[in-house]
Motif scaffolding. Structure first.
Motif, PDB file in Angstrom:
ATOM      1  N   ILE A 207       0.720  -1.197   0.073  1.00  0.00           N
ATOM      2  CA  ILE A 207       0.244  -0.122   0.007  1.00  0.00           C
ATOM      3  C   ILE A 207       0.950   1.231   0.064  1.00  0.00           C
ATOM      4  CG2 ILE A 207      -1.641   1.305   1.488  1.00  0.00           C
ATOM      5  CD1 ILE A 207      -3.061  -0.852  -0.170  1.00  0.00           C
ATOM      6  N   ALA A 208       1.855   1.129   0.918  1.00  0.00           N
ATOM      7  CA  ALA A 208       2.978   2.209   0.945  1.00  0.00           C
ATOM      8  C   ALA A 208       3.453   2.627  -0.437  1.00  0.00           C
ATOM      9  CB  ALA A 208       3.823   2.151   2.042  1.00  0.00           C
ATOM     10  N   GLU A 209       3.909   1.571  -1.215  1.00  0.00           N
ATOM     11  CA  GLU A 209       4.761   1.560  -2.417  1.00  0.00           C
ATOM     12  C   GLU A 209       3.603   2.392  -3.386  1.00  0.00           C
ATOM     13  OE1 GLU A 209       5.809  -2.491  -3.254  1.00  0.00           O
ATOM     14  OE2 GLU A 209       7.675  -2.000  -2.592  1.00  0.00           O
ATOM     15  N   ILE A 210       2.269   1.803  -3.634  1.00  0.00           N
ATOM     16  CA  ILE A 210       1.364   2.106  -4.469  1.00  0.00           C
ATOM     17  C   ILE A 210       0.886   3.799  -4.351  1.00  0.00           C
ATOM     18  CG2 ILE A 210      -1.129   2.137  -5.096  1.00  0.00           C
ATOM     19  CD1 ILE A 210      -0.701  -1.041  -4.644  1.00  0.00           C
ATOM     20  N   VAL A 211       0.906   4.086  -2.847  1.00  0.00           N
ATOM     21  CA  VAL A 211       0.461   5.556  -2.653  1.00  0.00           C
ATOM     22  C   VAL A 211       1.745   6.435  -3.137  1.00  0.00           C
ATOM     23  CG1 VAL A 211       0.413   7.116  -0.926  1.00  0.00           C
ATOM     24  CG2 VAL A 211      -1.013   5.404  -0.763  1.00  0.00           C
ATOM     25  N   THR A 212       3.070   5.976  -2.870  1.00  0.00           N
ATOM     26  CA  THR A 212       4.230   6.758  -3.718  1.00  0.00           C
ATOM     27  C   THR A 212       3.999   6.755  -4.961  1.00  0.00           C
ATOM     28  OG1 THR A 212       5.535   5.885  -1.613  1.00  0.00           O
ATOM     29  CG2 THR A 212       6.798   6.851  -3.599  1.00  0.00           C
ATOM     30  N   GLN A 213       3.730   5.895  -5.610  1.00  0.00           N
ATOM     31  CA  GLN A 213       3.720   5.914  -7.139  1.00  0.00           C
ATOM     32  C   GLN A 213       2.609   6.604  -7.672  1.00  0.00           C
ATOM     33  OE1 GLN A 213       3.461   1.702  -8.039  1.00  0.00           O
ATOM     34  NE2 GLN A 213       5.236   1.206  -7.559  1.00  0.00           N
ATOM     35  N   LEU A 214       1.319   6.644  -6.976  1.00  0.00           N
ATOM     36  CA  LEU A 214       0.196   7.719  -7.205  1.00  0.00           C
ATOM     37  C   LEU A 214       0.542   9.108  -7.046  1.00  0.00           C
ATOM     38  CD1 LEU A 214      -2.832   5.556  -5.850  1.00  0.00           C
ATOM     39  CD2 LEU A 214      -2.003   5.933  -8.328  1.00  0.00           C
ATOM     40  N   LEU A 215       1.279   9.376  -5.972  1.00  0.00           N
ATOM     41  CA  LEU A 215       1.892  10.734  -5.564  1.00  0.00           C
ATOM     42  C   LEU A 215       2.789  11.277  -6.718  1.00  0.00           C
ATOM     43  CD1 LEU A 215       2.416  10.455  -1.664  1.00  0.00           C
ATOM     44  CD2 LEU A 215       0.714  12.089  -2.728  1.00  0.00           C
ATOM     45  N   ALA A 216       3.835  10.307  -7.192  1.00  0.00           N
ATOM     46  CA  ALA A 216       4.527  10.991  -8.057  1.00  0.00           C
ATOM     47  C   ALA A 216       3.950  11.053  -9.544  1.00  0.00           C
ATOM     48  CB  ALA A 216       5.720   9.807  -8.529  1.00  0.00           C
ATOM     49  N   ILE A 217       2.971  10.418  -9.830  1.00  0.00           N
ATOM     50  CA  ILE A 217       1.999  10.739 -10.775  1.00  0.00           C
ATOM     51  C   ILE A 217       1.475  12.100 -10.871  1.00  0.00           C
ATOM     52  CG2 ILE A 217      -0.018   9.790 -12.181  1.00  0.00           C
ATOM     53  CD1 ILE A 217       0.472   7.452 -11.661  1.00  0.00           C
ATOM     54  N   THR A 218       0.783  12.528  -9.756  1.00  0.00           N
ATOM     55  CA  THR A 218       0.234  13.820  -9.438  1.00  0.00           C
ATOM     56  C   THR A 218       1.408  14.958 -10.070  1.00  0.00           C
ATOM     57  OG1 THR A 218       1.041  14.182  -7.361  1.00  0.00           O
ATOM     58  CG2 THR A 218      -1.280  13.014  -7.691  1.00  0.00           C
ATOM     59  N   TRP A 219       2.636  14.503  -9.667  1.00  0.00           N
ATOM     60  CA  TRP A 219       3.699  15.747 -10.153  1.00  0.00           C
ATOM     61  C   TRP A 219       4.047  15.757 -11.450  1.00  0.00           C
ATOM     62  CZ3 TRP A 219       4.606  14.882  -4.653  1.00  0.00           C
ATOM     63  CH2 TRP A 219       4.567  15.955  -3.872  1.00  0.00           C
ATOM     64  N   LYS A 220       3.995  14.314 -11.881  1.00  0.00           N
ATOM     65  CA  LYS A 220       4.322  14.006 -13.510  1.00  0.00           C
ATOM     66  C   LYS A 220       3.233  14.859 -14.233  1.00  0.00           C
ATOM     67  CE  LYS A 220       5.395  10.553 -16.910  1.00  0.00           C
ATOM     68  NZ  LYS A 220       5.615   9.139 -17.044  1.00  0.00           N
TER      69      LYS A 220
END
Length: 231
Positions: A207-220
Motif C-alpha cells: 500500500i505504501a509503494e502504491i501511494v508513493t507511485q500515485l503521488l509521483a504521478i500527481t507531479w508528473k
C-alpha cells in the motif's frame, strides 16, 4: 550488512557500490557519531521476502488490499487541485495503516536540505524546513534511493546502548519510500507508525509503494504550481 567507507565519493563510485550490494556508503573524513547513526539505522532495517504470500489463509487480507487499491485509484481520479489530491492520498494511507503521520518530504538537487510539503495531520501545511542531520532515515533513502523499513529500537535489548548514545534518533516503526518524478529522486514519503503497531507486513508495504507511485504521478502530470513546489 556491508558498509563501504571511502574518500572516493564521486556519485558513480557510490552508486556502483550500492548496486553491487552494499547497504550504505560513508564518506571520509568522518565522525564516530555519524558512524553510530548509520549502524543504528542499519541494525533495524528489515528485508522482506514475499514468496508464497497469496494463500487461502489470508483471503480477507487480500480482499482488503484490493479494496484499498480501488479507493486510492478512485481518489487519484478525482477532479481536484493537486495539493488537495495529495493530501487526500496521504490521509487515506495513514488511516489504512493506522499511522501516526504520513509526510511528503522533498529535497534539493544536492540532497543536502529537506522540507515537508504535505502532512496527513495538517491539510493547510505548505512548507516546513527540516534539519537533515536529525533524520538519519531520510538521509539513508536520499543516499541509496532504496525504501527503508524499520521497527522500534526500544524492542531490541541488544541495541539499547545505541538508544542511550544517540538520543536524537526516534526509532518508532516506520516506512520511508523514495519519491521519483521528473527523471530523478525528488524526496521521500515518510510513514511513522505508533509504538504499539504490529510488525510491518506485505500489505502494509505494498500500500505504501502504491501511494508513493500515485503521488509521483500527481507531479508528473501536475499543474504549474506543482512544478514550482518541486523545484
Amino acid at each position: 550488512h556491508v558498509v563501504v567507507m571511502s574518500n572516493h565519493n564521486a556519485e558513480m563510485n557510490v552508486m556502483n557500490c550500492l548496486s553491487a550490494g552494499a547497504d550504505d556508503f560513508i564518506v571520509k573524513p568522518l565522525q564516530m557519531i555519524d558512524v553510530l547513526h548509520r549502524l543504528a539505522l542499519l541494525s533495524r532495517v528489515k528485508k522482506f521476502s514475499f514468496e508464497n504470500i497469496l494463500t487461502d489463509k489470508n483471503d480477507p487480507q487480500i480482499k482488503n488490499y484490493f479494496q484499498m487499491i480501488d479507493l486510492l485509484v478512485q481518489a487519484t481520479a478525482q477532479n481536484k487541485e493537486h495539493r488537495a489530491l495529495r493530501f487526500e492520498l496521504i490521509r487515506m494511507v495513514s488511516l489504512a495503516l493506522k499511522a501516526v503521520r504520513t509526510s511528503v518530504i522533498l529535497t534539493n538537487k544536492e540532497k543536502n536540505a529537506i522540507r515537508v510539503v504535505h502532512s496527513s495531520d495538517d491539510e493547510k501545511l505548505t512548507r516546513i524546513d527540516l534539519d537533515l542531520e536529525k533524520y538519519p532515515e531520510v538521509q539513508y533513502v536520499l543516499r541509496t534511493e532504496k525504501p527503508l523499513f524499520i521497527e522500534s529500537l526500544e524492542k531490541d535489548k541488544t541495541m539499547s546502548f545505541v538508544k542511550h548514545e544517540v538520543k536524537s534518533i526516534n526509532f518508532d516503526s516506520m516506512m520511508v519510500m523514495p519519491l521519483h518524478f521528473g527523471g530523478r529522486l525528488q524526496g521521500c514519503i515518510s510513514i511513522r507508525m505508533p509504538k504499539e503497531h504490529k510488525k510491518l507486513g506485505f500489505y502494509d508495504i505494498k500500500i505504501a509503494e502504491i501511494v508513493t507511485q500515485l503521488l509521483a504521478i500527481t507531479w508528473k502530470f501536475g499543474d504549474s504550481h506543482s512544478q514550482q513546489e518541486a523545484a
